[in-house]
Motif scaffolding. Structure first.
Motif, PDB file in Angstrom:
ATOM      1  N   ARG A 101       0.740  -1.225  -0.048  1.00  0.00           N
ATOM      2  CA  ARG A 101       0.005   0.113   0.033  1.00  0.00           C
ATOM      3  C   ARG A 101       0.759   1.267  -0.018  1.00  0.00           C
ATOM      4  O   ARG A 101       0.364   2.222   0.180  1.00  0.00           O
ATOM      5  N   LYS A 102       2.073   1.092  -0.503  1.00  0.00           N
ATOM      6  CA  LYS A 102       3.230   2.227  -0.393  1.00  0.00           C
ATOM      7  C   LYS A 102       2.688   3.079  -1.663  1.00  0.00           C
ATOM      8  O   LYS A 102       2.060   2.963  -2.417  1.00  0.00           O
ATOM      9  N   PRO A 103       3.129   4.313  -1.548  1.00  0.00           N
ATOM     10  CA  PRO A 103       2.876   5.419  -2.620  1.00  0.00           C
ATOM     11  C   PRO A 103       3.658   5.071  -3.907  1.00  0.00           C
ATOM     12  O   PRO A 103       4.821   4.474  -3.778  1.00  0.00           O
ATOM     13  N   ALA A 104       3.047   5.138  -5.171  1.00  0.00           N
ATOM     14  CA  ALA A 104       3.768   4.878  -6.201  1.00  0.00           C
ATOM     15  C   ALA A 104       5.099   5.512  -6.238  1.00  0.00           C
ATOM     16  O   ALA A 104       6.044   4.786  -7.065  1.00  0.00           O
ATOM     17  N   ALA A 105       5.554   6.709  -5.943  1.00  0.00           N
ATOM     18  CA  ALA A 105       6.640   7.288  -6.037  1.00  0.00           C
ATOM     19  C   ALA A 105       7.543   6.638  -5.563  1.00  0.00           C
ATOM     20  O   ALA A 105       8.866   6.548  -6.026  1.00  0.00           O
ATOM     21  N   GLU A 106       7.263   6.180  -4.181  1.00  0.00           N
ATOM     22  CA  GLU A 106       8.480   5.511  -3.207  1.00  0.00           C
ATOM     23  C   GLU A 106       8.816   4.123  -3.934  1.00  0.00           C
ATOM     24  O   GLU A 106       9.959   3.735  -4.136  1.00  0.00           O
ATOM     25  N   VAL A 107       7.703   3.477  -4.426  1.00  0.00           N
ATOM     26  CA  VAL A 107       8.149   2.132  -5.145  1.00  0.00           C
ATOM     27  C   VAL A 107       8.916   2.225  -6.442  1.00  0.00           C
ATOM     28  O   VAL A 107      10.163   1.503  -6.796  1.00  0.00           O
ATOM     29  N   LYS A 108       8.581   3.341  -7.125  1.00  0.00           N
ATOM     30  CA  LYS A 108       9.176   3.536  -8.597  1.00  0.00           C
ATOM     31  C   LYS A 108      10.759   4.060  -8.234  1.00  0.00           C
ATOM     32  O   LYS A 108      11.559   3.463  -8.904  1.00  0.00           O
ATOM     33  N   LYS A 109      10.839   4.558  -7.063  1.00  0.00           N
ATOM     34  CA  LYS A 109      12.218   4.980  -6.659  1.00  0.00           C
ATOM     35  C   LYS A 109      13.104   3.744  -6.523  1.00  0.00           C
ATOM     36  O   LYS A 109      14.367   3.702  -6.884  1.00  0.00           O
ATOM     37  N   GLU A 110      12.552   2.895  -5.522  1.00  0.00           N
ATOM     38  CA  GLU A 110      13.338   1.623  -5.616  1.00  0.00           C
ATOM     39  C   GLU A 110      13.458   0.949  -6.575  1.00  0.00           C
ATOM     40  O   GLU A 110      14.732   0.209  -6.720  1.00  0.00           O
ATOM     41  N   LEU A 111      12.843   0.770  -7.533  1.00  0.00           N
ATOM     42  CA  LEU A 111      12.743  -0.014  -8.884  1.00  0.00           C
ATOM     43  C   LEU A 111      13.907   0.602  -9.499  1.00  0.00           C
ATOM     44  O   LEU A 111      14.712  -0.172 -10.308  1.00  0.00           O
ATOM     45  N   ILE A 112      14.040   1.971  -9.797  1.00  0.00           N
ATOM     46  CA  ILE A 112      14.936   2.546 -10.636  1.00  0.00           C
ATOM     47  C   ILE A 112      16.256   2.220  -9.849  1.00  0.00           C
ATOM     48  O   ILE A 112      17.504   1.977 -10.686  1.00  0.00           O
ATOM     49  N   LYS A 113      16.601   2.036  -8.511  1.00  0.00           N
ATOM     50  CA  LYS A 113      17.609   1.912  -8.146  1.00  0.00           C
ATOM     51  C   LYS A 113      18.383   0.594  -8.484  1.00  0.00           C
ATOM     52  O   LYS A 113      19.282   0.235  -8.531  1.00  0.00           O
ATOM     53  N   LEU A 114      17.460  -0.479  -8.786  1.00  0.00           N
ATOM     54  CA  LEU A 114      17.470  -1.926  -9.159  1.00  0.00           C
ATOM     55  C   LEU A 114      17.827  -1.835 -10.559  1.00  0.00           C
ATOM     56  O   LEU A 114      18.478  -2.899 -11.034  1.00  0.00           O
ATOM     57  N   GLY A 115      17.443  -0.767 -11.570  1.00  0.00           N
ATOM     58  CA  GLY A 115      17.709  -0.844 -12.655  1.00  0.00           C
ATOM     59  C   GLY A 115      16.697  -1.197 -13.604  1.00  0.00           C
ATOM     60  O   GLY A 115      16.901  -1.667 -14.804  1.00  0.00           O
ATOM     61  N   VAL A 116      15.439  -1.352 -13.143  1.00  0.00           N
ATOM     62  CA  VAL A 116      14.347  -1.993 -13.696  1.00  0.00           C
ATOM     63  C   VAL A 116      14.081  -0.995 -14.884  1.00  0.00           C
ATOM     64  O   VAL A 116      13.828   0.131 -14.641  1.00  0.00           O
ATOM     65  N   ASN A 117      13.532  -1.686 -15.998  1.00  0.00           N
ATOM     66  CA  ASN A 117      13.003  -0.965 -17.030  1.00  0.00           C
ATOM     67  C   ASN A 117      11.605  -1.303 -17.232  1.00  0.00           C
ATOM     68  O   ASN A 117      10.626  -0.300 -17.458  1.00  0.00           O
TER      69      ASN A 117
ATOM     70  N   ILE B  18       0.111  -9.458   3.698  1.00  0.00           N
ATOM     71  CA  ILE B  18       1.367  -9.737   4.155  1.00  0.00           C
ATOM     72  C   ILE B  18       2.239  -8.458   4.213  1.00  0.00           C
ATOM     73  O   ILE B  18       2.893  -8.332   5.218  1.00  0.00           O
ATOM     74  N   TRP B  19       2.056  -7.448   3.355  1.00  0.00           N
ATOM     75  CA  TRP B  19       2.781  -6.137   3.652  1.00  0.00           C
ATOM     76  C   TRP B  19       2.302  -5.358   4.693  1.00  0.00           C
ATOM     77  O   TRP B  19       2.897  -4.630   5.295  1.00  0.00           O
ATOM     78  N   ASP B  20       0.906  -5.543   5.252  1.00  0.00           N
ATOM     79  CA  ASP B  20       0.720  -4.896   6.369  1.00  0.00           C
ATOM     80  C   ASP B  20       1.325  -5.212   7.818  1.00  0.00           C
ATOM     81  O   ASP B  20       1.475  -4.254   8.486  1.00  0.00           O
ATOM     82  N   ILE B  21       1.913  -6.454   7.779  1.00  0.00           N
ATOM     83  CA  ILE B  21       2.837  -7.009   8.835  1.00  0.00           C
ATOM     84  C   ILE B  21       4.217  -6.168   8.677  1.00  0.00           C
ATOM     85  O   ILE B  21       4.726  -5.625   9.776  1.00  0.00           O
ATOM     86  N   GLU B  22       4.458  -5.811   7.530  1.00  0.00           N
ATOM     87  CA  GLU B  22       5.925  -5.131   7.265  1.00  0.00           C
ATOM     88  C   GLU B  22       5.682  -3.791   7.183  1.00  0.00           C
ATOM     89  O   GLU B  22       6.823  -3.072   7.751  1.00  0.00           O
ATOM     90  N   ASP B  23       4.646  -3.257   6.856  1.00  0.00           N
ATOM     91  CA  ASP B  23       4.384  -1.778   6.667  1.00  0.00           C
ATOM     92  C   ASP B  23       3.555  -1.199   7.271  1.00  0.00           C
ATOM     93  O   ASP B  23       2.029  -0.801   6.705  1.00  0.00           O
ATOM     94  N   PRO B  24       3.041  -1.314   8.477  1.00  0.00           N
ATOM     95  CA  PRO B  24       1.854  -0.941   9.107  1.00  0.00           C
ATOM     96  C   PRO B  24       1.359   0.501   8.748  1.00  0.00           C
ATOM     97  O   PRO B  24       0.403   0.775   9.287  1.00  0.00           O
ATOM     98  N   GLU B  25       2.514   1.324   8.524  1.00  0.00           N
ATOM     99  CA  GLU B  25       2.098   2.814   8.606  1.00  0.00           C
ATOM    100  C   GLU B  25       0.890   3.174   7.480  1.00  0.00           C
ATOM    101  O   GLU B  25       0.264   3.968   7.426  1.00  0.00           O
ATOM    102  N   ASN B  26       1.369   2.220   6.557  1.00  0.00           N
ATOM    103  CA  ASN B  26       0.253   2.463   5.100  1.00  0.00           C
ATOM    104  C   ASN B  26      -0.930   1.415   5.311  1.00  0.00           C
ATOM    105  O   ASN B  26      -1.663   1.173   4.303  1.00  0.00           O
ATOM    106  N   ALA B  27      -1.324   0.711   6.386  1.00  0.00           N
ATOM    107  CA  ALA B  27      -2.267  -0.358   6.418  1.00  0.00           C
ATOM    108  C   ALA B  27      -3.528   0.402   6.272  1.00  0.00           C
ATOM    109  O   ALA B  27      -3.732   1.633   6.811  1.00  0.00           O
ATOM    110  N   GLY B  28      -4.430  -0.197   5.620  1.00  0.00           N
ATOM    111  CA  GLY B  28      -5.830   0.658   5.467  1.00  0.00           C
ATOM    112  C   GLY B  28      -5.958   1.286   4.185  1.00  0.00           C
ATOM    113  O   GLY B  28      -6.968   1.605   3.654  1.00  0.00           O
TER     114      GLY B  28
END
Length: 616
Positions: free
Chosen positions: A535-551, A573-583
């Motif tokens: 449930r993370k923001p798209a901008a945060e996910v994109k930033k991490e994918l770019i670090k891995l070099g994903v096209n 499963i992600w709610d366990i890891e990332d409770p801040e964005n739960a819901g």
């Protein structure tokens, strides 16, 4: 395409070697792989236990080269018109076809394993009828004994047959009064062949070391024999460590720790503990020292060498026993094969009469063990009685360990069921049931048990024989064809682990994650890739994918929506890891509706959506 998930990953390296200019060039390519964990260069032979693929690729090159020189045709091919607007495809059979050769070798190995089962049953029970009963039990319970017919390339298909050989050799060593060097060398060699193809082998050998140490503690084998067996295990571990290019997981394993601890206890007890083998206090001291010493030494070695690759195994056991959950353990426990043993499994054992037979045998072993250990038989009587040579008690202890593994992790019934088949041979043992055979002929007992087993066993076999089908996955085929036609050869992909294996195998594009989840670094990468289903923001996910070099990211709605049971959907499963964005609404749901502005949808069908990562 039919080699899915891990199977596709392993087969891709066989394919790399056979398609290379030479065998050595192919070997160099898999030892300096740039496609599997882009942008890293990794030695896949070290990481993925690929010695079987190396051996089979060399055999395939020799076979096809020899046949071509002799002008002998090795395969027959034909074109299949699939209709419905689909392009024709070529289909081939014969050992000249790489996939057919690869699978045929695996089936041959596992076919030979059944011959070893026959010898094993005969030797353990001392009766040919015992060997026949072992093989019959294996076939009657075939669906619970192996997965080789469904998943040939998995590591267990190459590894397990050598465990059967190894356990037969160990049985011989335990039964023999004077152990010769050749049998110990054979034990070490079979250990190596068992460990090299499969990382999990070390955990099975841990249970074996514990079982052998158990029969030493209660006095069934002497200290000299224990010492020789431990040295054989240590030698094979050292060889594997070298052949695996110094794989740190071997040195820091529970198996390695148990060998050192058991050896240390043996040295100390033989010199300083003067109590007899029948002393219960000594059993408690040595047993407790072995258990806690192994755990402590393993933890210390992990700290010293800074290794955390197998930390997920400890966490998985913790999750099974205490309800602990984190991202990695949830990825395992939410998969059916890593769940607790299903209730249907013991019911199936009951229907084929395997469970009642083995349970009866186990009770008799327990009673006889009690008689010989607790009642303090004289040492001369101990040597004269065949039962107390220890091999039968070892098999009973090994059965307990295998049962515990199978109950905790359903997939591991592949150890329990065949071992139960081996134990079933003991119903024909005069050593255990001479008192029965003095009244009833052993042949009559064998026929009666076989008849009862065959009633359900034949139905089980017929059910397997009736399964006939072919592989087809049109959405994935469309995806792979689109990737081949519309992306650069160096375009980097991320997505669900099973799909990534297919992308690497079928279109040879670099990937950043894959299904082999046994490395700490890979688990961290996968967590980043799977954040698309959080449930993370798209901008945060994109930033991490770019670090891995994903096209390109391959999004699958099924991974967003699938829920095997409560708490097991990816967003949960992600709610366990990332409770801040739960819901919040899962990112994958938002991407399915509109991928802009951080991604661009470049391909879509009913199963897959390819998102291009937009760079500024």
């Amino acid at each position: 395409m039919s080699f899915r998930t891990e199977m596709g990953l392993y087969y891709s390296y066989f394919k790399t070697i056979i398609e290379a200019q030479s065998f050595w060039k192919g070997l160099w390519m898999i030892m300096n792989d740039r496609l599997t964990e882009y942008p890293l260069v990794i030695n896949t032979l070290k990481r993925f236990n690929l010695y079987p693929e190396v051996v089979l690729a060399s055999w395939y090159r020799i076979y096809t080269g020899t046949m071509n020189t002799l002008g002998i045709q090795t395969k027959a091919c034909w074109t299949v018109n699939r209709g419905e607007g689909l392009s024709p495809v070529e289909s081939c059979e014969g050992w000249g076809d790489p996939a057919s050769f690869y699978v045929a070798m695996i089936f041959l190995l596992n076919g030979l394993m059944v011959s070893v089962f026959l010898l094993y049953g005969v030797y353990l029970s001392g009766s040919r009828l015992g060997g026949l009963l072992t093989v019959a039990c294996f076939f009657f319970n075939h669906g619970e004994s192996t997965r080789v017919m469904w998943t040939p390339p998995l590591r267990e298909s190459f590894s397990y047959p050598f465990l059967v050989i190894q356990m037969l050799l160990l049985t011989y060593i335990l039964r023999t009064q004077n152990v010769n060097r050749r049998s110990l060398i054979a034990l070490s060699v079979s250990n190596v062949f068992f460990m090299l193809p499969w990382q999990f082998a070390q955990f099975v050998l841990l249970t074996q070391v514990m079982s052998v140490f158990g029969i030493y503690v209660v006095g069934f084998i002497d200290s000299c024999k224990l010492q020789k067996i431990l040295y054989a295990h240590m030698a094979s571990l050292a060889v594997c460590f070298v052949l695996m290019f110094g794989n740190s997981m071997l040195l820091t394993s529970y198996y390695a720790a148990s060998l050192v601890v058991c050896w240390g206890i043996h040295e100390v007890s033989s010199k300083y503990l003067k109590m007899g083998r029948n002393n219960i206090s000594l059993w408690a001291i040595e047993g407790g020292s072995c258990l806690f010493g192994t755990v402590i030494l393993k933890s210390l070695m992990c700290l010293i060498f800074g290794v955390s690759d197998d930390a997920h195994i400890s966490n998985l056991l913790k999750a099974k026993l205490t309800g602990y959950r984190d991202f990695d353990t949830s990825m395992y426990t939410c998969a059916a094969e890593f769940d607790f043993m299903e209730y249907e499994t013991p019911v199936k054992y009951l229907k084929t009469f395997l469970l009642p037979v083995v349970f009866f045998i186990f009770i008799v072993i327990v009673v006889k063990t009690y008689q010989y250990v607790v009642h303090f038989k004289r040492s001369t009587e101990r040597q004269e009685d065949a039962f107390i040579r220890g091999e039968i008690v070892y098999h009973a202890l090994q059965l307990i360990f295998f049962m515990a593994l199978a109950i905790l992790i359903m997939r591991l019934k592949l150890f329990l069921t065949p071992h139960m088949c081996i134990m079933a041979s003991l119903i024909c043992s005069k050593q255990l049931f001479g008192w029965v055979f003095s009244k009833i002929p052993s042949g009559a007992v064998f026929i009666a048990i076989l008849a009862v087993m065959a009633f359900q066993g034949k139905a089980n076999l017929q059910k397997e024989w009736d399964i006939v089908g072919e592989f087809s996955n049109l959405p994935q085929e469309e995806l792979l064809l689109w990737i081949n036609a519309n992306t650069r050869q160096d375009a980097v992909f991320a997505g669900a682990m099973p799909t990534m294996a297919s992308v690497k195998l079928s279109v040879l594009r670099p990937i950043v994650n894959h299904p082999h989840y046994e490395d700490a670094g890979l688990r961290a990468r996968t967590k980043i890739v799977y954040s698309m289903y959080s449930r993370k923001p798209a901008a945060e996910v994109k930033k991490e994918l770019i670090k891995l070099g994903v096209n390109y990211y391959i999004l699958e709605d099924s991974w967003c929506l699938r829920r095997t049971r409560p708490g097991c959907s990816m967003p949960e499963i992600w709610d366990i890891e990332d409770p801040e964005n739960a819901g919040k609404v899962p990112l994958c749901t938002l991407m399915s509706k509109d991928s802009r502005p951080y991604f661009r949808t470049v391909f879509k069908n009913k199963t897959f959506k390819v998102l291009e990562v937009i760079r500024e």
